[in-house]
Design an enzyme around this catalytic site. Sequence first.
Site, PDB file in Angstrom:
ATOM      1  N   LYS A 173       0.842  -1.198   0.000  1.00  0.00           N
ATOM      2  CA  LYS A 173       0.000   0.000   0.000  1.00  0.00           C
ATOM      3  C   LYS A 173       0.880   1.252   0.000  1.00  0.00           C
ATOM      4  O   LYS A 173       1.752   1.402   0.847  1.00  0.00           O
ATOM      5  CB  LYS A 173      -0.926  -0.016   1.218  1.00  0.00           C
ATOM      6  CG  LYS A 173      -1.889  -1.203   1.205  1.00  0.00           C
ATOM      7  CD  LYS A 173      -2.676  -1.330   2.489  1.00  0.00           C
ATOM      8  CE  LYS A 173      -1.807  -1.762   3.651  1.00  0.00           C
ATOM      9  NZ  LYS A 173      -2.589  -2.102   4.866  1.00  0.00           N
ATOM     10  N   THR A 204      -8.491   8.682   8.821  1.00  0.00           N
ATOM     11  CA  THR A 204      -8.169   7.422   8.139  1.00  0.00           C
ATOM     12  C   THR A 204      -7.935   6.271   9.109  1.00  0.00           C
ATOM     13  O   THR A 204      -7.332   5.262   8.746  1.00  0.00           O
ATOM     14  CB  THR A 204      -6.920   7.601   7.259  1.00  0.00           C
ATOM     15  OG1 THR A 204      -5.826   8.052   8.091  1.00  0.00           O
ATOM     16  CG2 THR A 204      -7.164   8.630   6.158  1.00  0.00           C
ATOM     17  N   GLY A 206      -8.102   2.997  10.819  1.00  0.00           N
ATOM     18  CA  GLY A 206      -8.643   1.692  10.458  1.00  0.00           C
ATOM     19  C   GLY A 206      -8.695   1.408   8.974  1.00  0.00           C
ATOM     20  O   GLY A 206      -9.296   0.410   8.555  1.00  0.00           O
ATOM     21  N   THR A 207      -8.019   2.238   8.167  1.00  0.00           N
ATOM     22  CA  THR A 207      -8.065   2.045   6.718  1.00  0.00           C
ATOM     23  C   THR A 207      -7.487   0.684   6.308  1.00  0.00           C
ATOM     24  O   THR A 207      -8.061  -0.024   5.467  1.00  0.00           O
ATOM     25  CB  THR A 207      -7.294   3.166   5.993  1.00  0.00           C
ATOM     26  OG1 THR A 207      -7.844   4.419   6.374  1.00  0.00           O
ATOM     27  CG2 THR A 207      -7.391   3.013   4.496  1.00  0.00           C
ATOM     28  N   GLY A 208      -6.349   0.315   6.884  1.00  0.00           N
ATOM     29  CA  GLY A 208      -5.720  -0.961   6.531  1.00  0.00           C
ATOM     30  C   GLY A 208      -6.567  -2.157   6.912  1.00  0.00           C
ATOM     31  O   GLY A 208      -6.685  -3.124   6.140  1.00  0.00           O
ATOM     32  N   CYS A 209      -7.172  -2.104   8.096  1.00  0.00           N
ATOM     33  CA  CYS A 209      -8.057  -3.185   8.545  1.00  0.00           C
ATOM     34  C   CYS A 209      -9.241  -3.332   7.589  1.00  0.00           C
ATOM     35  O   CYS A 209      -9.614  -4.438   7.187  1.00  0.00           O
ATOM     36  CB  CYS A 209      -8.588  -2.895   9.951  1.00  0.00           C
ATOM     37  SG  CYS A 209      -7.343  -2.571  11.201  1.00  0.00           S
TER      38      CYS A 209
END
Length: 260
Positions: A173, A204, A206-209
């Site tokens: 990412k 943003t 928690g974007t990766g989760c």
Amino acid sequence: MRKILTIAGSDSSGGAGIQADLKTMSSHKMYGMSVITALTAQNTTGVYGVFESSPEFVAMQIDAVFEDIYPDAIKIGMVSNKDIISVIADKLIEYKAEKIVLDPVMVATSGSKLCSDDSIEMLINKLMPLATVITPNIQEAQVLSGLEIESKEDMQKAAVRISENYSGCILIKGGHLTSCSDDLLYAGGEFIWYEQERIENSNTHGTGCTLSSAIACNLADGCDVKMSILNAKEYITGALKANLNLGKGRGPLNHCWSLI
């Protein structure tokens, strides 16, 4: 009804971890289940405490899920303890689990490591080989590859280096790059770029989760990895553009934007 399992930590403020995963699964009209690896006391301003589950209890949770409602796909997030990592890997092998998305949560936004070196080694050697796709951010890709990443070219070099120890799909990412926020998928020796606009939204959390859970939902629905990532990124873009503004710090996404 597709059934998705998240194996991750709990976020008491609801923006990341288990809570973000379950909201994402519900937004995809799928049935979410959870194995909680740790409880955290956190909100939009930071993490104030972590209480880990025991490896034995993590194993009990996995048994309870697989022996009753077998998941169609699995997302794995926060697993910072080497013994927990080991038991998760053993159980996934035991139950012949498939369609696994591993979000290797190893580095905080500040850049500091969240895992000990032996935990990282266990993750790389025992858990990563089971994953269909891994979704490291720039900092995590640096840890996995041992390379500095400052450009899109560096992302490609890191993906190739990571592939020396991992045969699955690698999604790096690029949100932390200064020049762009494009993501790179390296699969079967092929580089696939997902170009996207940089959305002006500081909320943003928690974007990766959320992204890794959305990928798992799409895999469960029969999409291949490329299309699963494309669909998941469209979902994330909508959740960011909804401009939810909660909390005093870096707030969460609007996971339910597509249902409104």
